[in-house]
Motif scaffolding. Structure first.
Motif, PDB file in Angstrom:
ATOM      1  N   UNK A 105       0.920  -1.381  -0.471  1.00 60.49           N
ATOM      2  CA  UNK A 105      -0.382  -0.486  -0.142  1.00 60.49           C
ATOM      3  C   UNK A 105       0.527   0.705   0.272  1.00 60.49           C
ATOM      4  N   UNK A 106       1.831   0.884   0.598  1.00 59.79           N
ATOM      5  CA  UNK A 106       2.893   1.960   0.812  1.00 59.79           C
ATOM      6  C   UNK A 106       3.279   2.428  -1.074  1.00 59.79           C
ATOM      7  N   UNK A 107       3.680   1.304  -1.312  1.00 57.79           N
ATOM      8  CA  UNK A 107       4.013   1.717  -3.752  1.00 57.79           C
ATOM      9  C   UNK A 107       2.982   2.424  -3.060  1.00 57.79           C
ATOM     10  N   UNK A 108       1.783   1.778  -3.161  1.00 57.83           N
ATOM     11  CA  UNK A 108       0.766   2.576  -4.799  1.00 57.83           C
ATOM     12  C   UNK A 108       0.741   3.713  -3.868  1.00 57.83           C
ATOM     13  N   UNK A 109       0.212   4.059  -2.969  1.00 58.49           N
ATOM     14  CA  UNK A 109       0.381   5.297  -2.634  1.00 58.49           C
ATOM     15  C   UNK A 109       1.595   6.063  -2.833  1.00 58.49           C
ATOM     16  N   UNK A 110       2.696   5.786  -2.992  1.00 59.19           N
ATOM     17  CA  UNK A 110       3.761   6.609  -2.736  1.00 59.19           C
ATOM     18  C   UNK A 110       3.612   6.791  -4.724  1.00 59.19           C
ATOM     19  N   UNK A 111       3.194   5.496  -5.352  1.00 56.93           N
ATOM     20  CA  UNK A 111       2.887   6.594  -7.092  1.00 56.93           C
ATOM     21  C   UNK A 111       4.211   6.118  -7.583  1.00 56.93           C
ATOM     22  N   UNK A 112       5.407   4.935  -7.713  1.00 59.09           N
ATOM     23  CA  UNK A 112       6.186   4.321  -8.343  1.00 59.09           C
ATOM     24  C   UNK A 112       6.070   5.230  -9.112  1.00 59.09           C
ATOM     25  N   UNK A 113       5.066   4.319 -10.647  1.00 55.83           N
ATOM     26  CA  UNK A 113       4.912   4.507 -11.542  1.00 55.83           C
ATOM     27  C   UNK A 113       5.125   5.696 -12.182  1.00 55.83           C
TER      28      UNK A 113
END
Length: 355
Positions: A105-113
């Motif tokens: 969820x952290x990665x999704x919220x940080x919007x890596x893409x």
């Protein structure tokens, strides 16, 4: 003008055979370099393993106390509502309000893409002024910097952690201690500026905010507050200093606070020392929280040797499978595959820290 760029007879890449030979040679050189790096890494790992085994032999000569682990507390990620793994690296800490969420969820919220984190991100002139890593917290809605990109954002993240430290939050103390111990990474904006100037060197970037004394003070505060991972950090430092008694003392304290890595290590040392009755409850604890994959193998071995009943083994297996099921999500599985690595025998080992 066009003729000046045309390949002519005598040029290194003239003709299909020359081009093929050029790329074959380049490919061989790259493969040779990669193989040499992997061999050096394996050699270093073998040397480190020898040192660890020699150190642990000294540790096993010490008197082991019987450790009573705390009752596991089941906590869910506030976003995906799946059970949070107990391993610290599997979760992310939001310093604005002190909430913990899973790394998926952290990665999704940080919007890596959306942050240009690709190979093209390291090309000169590709940096775009974006603040995707600066968002509002999904819980308290206040500003939170998930991926600091400037010195000001690094300072802001530290200030938030200090506020949680003043409230007595053990995780905040530990996270801030790590920042003082390891320093802040070079902000992405400055990294791109150095790339544009041609001055950036991978692995040579200076880290800011280093303060070893302050880091140790915060680790001690976190340990005193009952945060087991701080004791585990002290154990790691004791091993580096070859202090086997201090190592065991801190491993025991970390296990008593419920640190899963400490419980797993103490169970392993107790079992190898022959203290099977000490090791069994520790392995049961790791099975109950679904930590790693070795606990069930060890419990099966203990069962085969007659120290664990079939009913107890069945109960442990059910607890382990239930914990893994509650922690599973497709996003975490995807991250585990990304974090996997290739073993020496060529098999792919999936990273287990996300589940």
């Amino acid at each position: 003008m066009r003729d000046s760029f045309r390949v002519k007879p005598g040029d290194p890449c003239y003709g299909d055979q020359q081009v093929t030979a050029f790329f074959e040679n380049l490919s061989q050189e790259m493969c040779r370099g990669m193989r040499e790096n992997v061999e050096k890494k394996w050699a270093a790992a073998d040397e480190e393993e020898k040192k660890v085994k020699a150190f642990e032999k000294k540790v096993m000569k010490c008197d082991f106390p019987k450790v009573v682990t705390p009752k596991p507390v089941k906590e869910d990620c506030g976003i995906c509502c799946h059970r949070l793994p107990r391993k610290l690296t599997a979760s992310a800490y939001l310093p604005c309000c002190g909430k913990e969420i899973c790394k998926a969820c952290w990665a999704r919220n940080a919007s890596f893409d959306a942050m240009n984190l690709s190979l093209f991100d390291f090309m000169p002139g590709s940096y775009e002024e974006k603040r995707v890593g600066q968002q509002n917290c999904p819980f308290c809605r206040s500003k939170v910097v998930m991926v600091p990109e400037t010195k000001e954002e690094n300072a802001f993240a530290r200030d938030l952690l200090r506020q949680r430290v003043d409230e007595g939050k053990g995780r905040a103390m530990f996270e801030l201690a790590k920042r003082f111990q390891e320093g802040d990474l070079l902000p992405r904006q400055e990294m791109h500026e150095q790339i544009d100037k041609g001055t950036y060197r991978i692995g040579e970037a200076e880290r800011s905010g280093l303060d070893e004394v302050r880091a140790m003070e915060l680790y001690r505060q976190a340990a005193d507050s009952g945060f087991g991972e701080a004791y585990f950090e002290f154990a790691r430092l004791a091993r580096q200093a070859d202090q086997h008694e201090a190592y065991l003392e801190n491993i025991v304290k970390a296990a008593e606070c419920g640190c899963p890595e400490a419980v797993e290590k103490l169970a392993d040392l107790s079992f190898r020392k022959g203290l099977v009755s000490y090791a069994i409850p520790l392995y049961k604890f790791t099975a109950l929280i679904g930590h790693g994959s070795e606990c069930m193998k060890q419990l099966e071995t203990i069962h085969e040797e007659g120290f664990l009943s079939s009913d107890d083994l069945k109960e442990c297996r059910e607890d382990y499978e239930l914990a893994k099921k509650e922690m599973f999500s497709k996003e975490r599985e995807a991250m585990a595959k990304v974090g996997g690595y290739t073993a020496r025998d060529g098999s792919i080992i999936q990273c287990d820290q996300f589940m």
